[in-house]
Enzyme design. Structure first.
Site, PDB file in Angstrom:
ATOM      1  N   TRP A  10       0.633   9.985 -14.467  1.00 17.24           N
ATOM      2  CA  TRP A  10      -0.766  10.414 -14.607  1.00 17.24           C
ATOM      3  C   TRP A  10      -1.085  10.945 -15.999  1.00 17.24           C
ATOM      4  O   TRP A  10      -2.228  11.347 -16.252  1.00 17.24           O
ATOM      5  CB  TRP A  10      -1.097  11.474 -13.553  1.00 17.24           C
ATOM      6  CG  TRP A  10      -1.070  10.958 -12.155  1.00 17.24           C
ATOM      7  CD1 TRP A  10      -0.854   9.662 -11.757  1.00 17.24           C
ATOM      8  CD2 TRP A  10      -1.257  11.707 -10.947  1.00 17.24           C
ATOM      9  NE1 TRP A  10      -0.887   9.567 -10.388  1.00 17.24           N
ATOM     10  CE2 TRP A  10      -1.145  10.815  -9.860  1.00 17.24           C
ATOM     11  CE3 TRP A  10      -1.512  13.055 -10.677  1.00 17.24           C
ATOM     12  CZ2 TRP A  10      -1.276  11.215  -8.546  1.00 17.24           C
ATOM     13  CZ3 TRP A  10      -1.638  13.462  -9.367  1.00 17.24           C
ATOM     14  CH2 TRP A  10      -1.527  12.555  -8.306  1.00 17.24           C
ATOM     15  N   HIS A  95       9.197   8.548 -22.622  1.00 17.70           N
ATOM     16  CA  HIS A  95       8.039   7.652 -22.582  1.00 17.70           C
ATOM     17  C   HIS A  95       7.605   7.336 -24.014  1.00 17.70           C
ATOM     18  O   HIS A  95       7.728   8.185 -24.904  1.00 17.70           O
ATOM     19  CB  HIS A  95       6.893   8.334 -21.812  1.00 17.70           C
ATOM     20  CG  HIS A  95       5.747   7.412 -21.547  1.00 17.70           C
ATOM     21  ND1 HIS A  95       4.784   7.136 -22.496  1.00 17.70           N
ATOM     22  CD2 HIS A  95       5.415   6.682 -20.457  1.00 17.70           C
ATOM     23  CE1 HIS A  95       3.910   6.284 -21.986  1.00 17.70           C
ATOM     24  NE2 HIS A  95       4.274   5.991 -20.747  1.00 17.70           N
ATOM     25  N   SER A 213       0.418  -1.974 -18.158  1.00 14.59           N
ATOM     26  CA  SER A 213      -0.769  -2.589 -17.549  1.00 14.59           C
ATOM     27  C   SER A 213      -0.476  -3.269 -16.209  1.00 14.59           C
ATOM     28  O   SER A 213      -1.011  -4.348 -15.915  1.00 14.59           O
ATOM     29  CB  SER A 213      -1.434  -3.563 -18.533  1.00 14.59           C
ATOM     30  OG  SER A 213      -1.858  -2.860 -19.695  1.00 14.59           O
ATOM     31  N   GLY A 234       0.554   3.405 -15.300  1.00 16.17           N
ATOM     32  CA  GLY A 234      -0.285   4.432 -15.911  1.00 16.17           C
ATOM     33  C   GLY A 234      -1.688   4.388 -15.327  1.00 16.17           C
ATOM     34  O   GLY A 234      -1.965   4.936 -14.256  1.00 16.17           O
ATOM     35  N   GLY A 235      -2.590   3.701 -16.019  1.00 17.32           N
ATOM     36  CA  GLY A 235      -4.008   3.686 -15.656  1.00 17.32           C
ATOM     37  C   GLY A 235      -4.281   3.407 -14.181  1.00 17.32           C
ATOM     38  O   GLY A 235      -5.077   4.116 -13.547  1.00 17.32           O
TER      39      GLY A 235
HETATM   40  C1  PEP Z   1       2.556   4.064 -18.740  1.00 16.09           C
HETATM   41  O1  PEP Z   1       1.902   5.019 -19.094  1.00 16.09           O
HETATM   42  O2  PEP Z   1       3.775   4.206 -18.571  1.00 16.09           O
HETATM   43  C2  PEP Z   1       1.896   2.776 -18.541  1.00 16.09           C
HETATM   44  C3  PEP Z   1       2.617   1.741 -18.259  1.00 16.09           C
HETATM   45  O3  PEP Z   1       0.514   2.771 -18.642  1.00 16.09           O
HETATM   46  P1  PEP Z   1      -0.466   1.565 -18.205  1.00 16.09           P
HETATM   47  O4  PEP Z   1      -0.063   1.135 -16.834  1.00 16.09           O
HETATM   48  O5  PEP Z   1      -1.834   2.154 -18.263  1.00 16.09           O
HETATM   49  O6  PEP Z   1      -0.270   0.473 -19.215  1.00 16.09           O
END
Ligand code: PEP
Length: 251
Positions: A10, A95, A213, A234-235
Site C-alpha cells: 500500500w 523495494h 503493474s 501496488g496500485g
Molecule cells: C509495487 O509497488 O511493488 C508495484 C509493483 O506497484 P504497481 O503494481 O503499482 O506497479
C-alpha cells in the site's frame, strides 16, 4: 508444491481508518480464496489496528521495511521484533523505491533480511532492473548482483523464510507489465541463482513473485508461468475489489 502469494504493497497511502475499512471490505471478498497466501502491507502506523481486524481471517500482514538492529539509539527505525509484536508475519525488504530514494543497497537489504529471518518473519526481498539496464542488456547481470548480494550468507533453512519479488523498475506504477515470457525468463534465472547459492531443493521450494503493474486482467497469464509463484501488487492492491480479483486468479 509452492503455495502462491498475492501481496499488496500500500506504499504511503491510507490513514488508519482507511486501512481498517479496506481490510473490512476485503475479508469477505477473499474468504473463499484457497491455496493462496493473501498479504497486505499498510504503513507502519496502521499495522496494529489492521492486525486486529484481520485476526482469524485468511489475510496476513506485512510491513514495508524494517531495520536490522533489535533496539538501540536508532531514531526513526523499526525493528523486526516490533513488527512481529504489531502482528506482522512478513516484511517487504529492498523495494525499488527504497533503493532509489532512501539509499538502500544490497548490503543493507542483506542485513535487514537476516534480521527479519532471525525475528521469525518472512522476508519479501525485492530485486529488479531499471529501464536503462534492460535496454542495455544488463538485466541478468543486475539481477545476479542483487540476488547474490541481498541473499548472501543465508543457510538453506533461512531460505524457508525468504520470498523473492522480481519487480522490473520500468513496470512499477507505469502500467507497463513485463510480458509473461519476459517475467518467466527472469524468474527461471533467479531460481537457478538460488540453486547456486543454496541447493536445488531450496531453489525448487522458494517462492518468486512478480511485481509491476499486476492487474486483474493480466494476473492469470503471469501466474500460468512455471516459475511465477505470486504477485507483489501496488496500485491495484489499494481497492478491495481489484485486489480480491487478483487474489482469485485461480478460480
Ligand atoms: C509495487 O509497488 O511493488 C508495484 C509493483 O506497484 P504497481 O503494481 O503499482 O506497479
Amino acid at each position: 508444491m509452492r503455495i502462491p502469494v498475492i501481496a499488496g504493497n500500500w506504499k504511503l497511502f491510507k490513514t488508519i481508518g482507511e486501512a481498517v475499512a479496506m481490510v473490512r471490505e476485503l475479508k469477505p471478498l477473499v474468504e473463499k480464496c484457497e491455496d493462496v497466501e493473501i498479504v497486505v502491507a499498510p504503513v507502519f502506523t496502521a499495522l496494529s489496528r489492521v492486525s486486529d481486524v484481520i485476526a482469524c481471517s485468511n489475510v496476513k500482514l506485512a510491513a514495508q521495511d524494517c531495520y536490522w538492529e533489535e533496539e538501540g539509539a536508532f531514531t526513526g527505525e523499526v525493528a523486526p521484533k516490533l513488527l512481529k509484536d504489531a502482528g506482522c508475519g512478513y516484511v517487504i525488504i529492498g523495494h525499488s523505491e527504497r533503493r532509489q530514494y532512501f539509499g538502500e543497497t544490497d548490503l543493507t537489504v542483506n542485513r535487514k533480511t537476516k534480521a527479519a529471518i532471525a525475528a521469525g518473519l518472512q522476508a519479501i526481498v525485492c530485486v529488479g532492473e531499471s529501464l536503462a539496464e534492460r535496454e542495455s542488456d544488463q538485466t541478468f547481470s543486475v539481477i545476479e548482483t542483487q540476488i547474490t548480494g541481498s541473499l548472501a550468507g543465508l543457510s538453506a533453512a533461512d531460505f524457508g523464510q525468504v520470498i523473492i519479488a522480481y519487480e522490473p523498475v520500468w513496470a512499477i506504477g507505469t502500467g507497463k507489465t513485463a510480458s509473461d515470457d519476459q517475467a518467466q525468463e527472469v524468474h527461471a534465472f533467479i531460481r537457478q541463482l538460488v540453486a547456486k547459492l543454496a541447493d536445488q531443493s531450496v531453489a525448487d521450494a522458494v517462492r518468486i513473485l512478480y511485481g509491476g503493474s499486476v492487474k486483474p486482467d493480466n494476473v492469470k497469464g503471469l501466474m500460468s508461468q512455471p516459475d511465477i509463484d505470486g504477485a507483489l501488487v501496488g496500485g491495484a492492491s489499494l481497492k478491495a475489489e481489484s485486489f480480491a480479483a487478483i487474489a482469485a486468479f485461480n478460480s
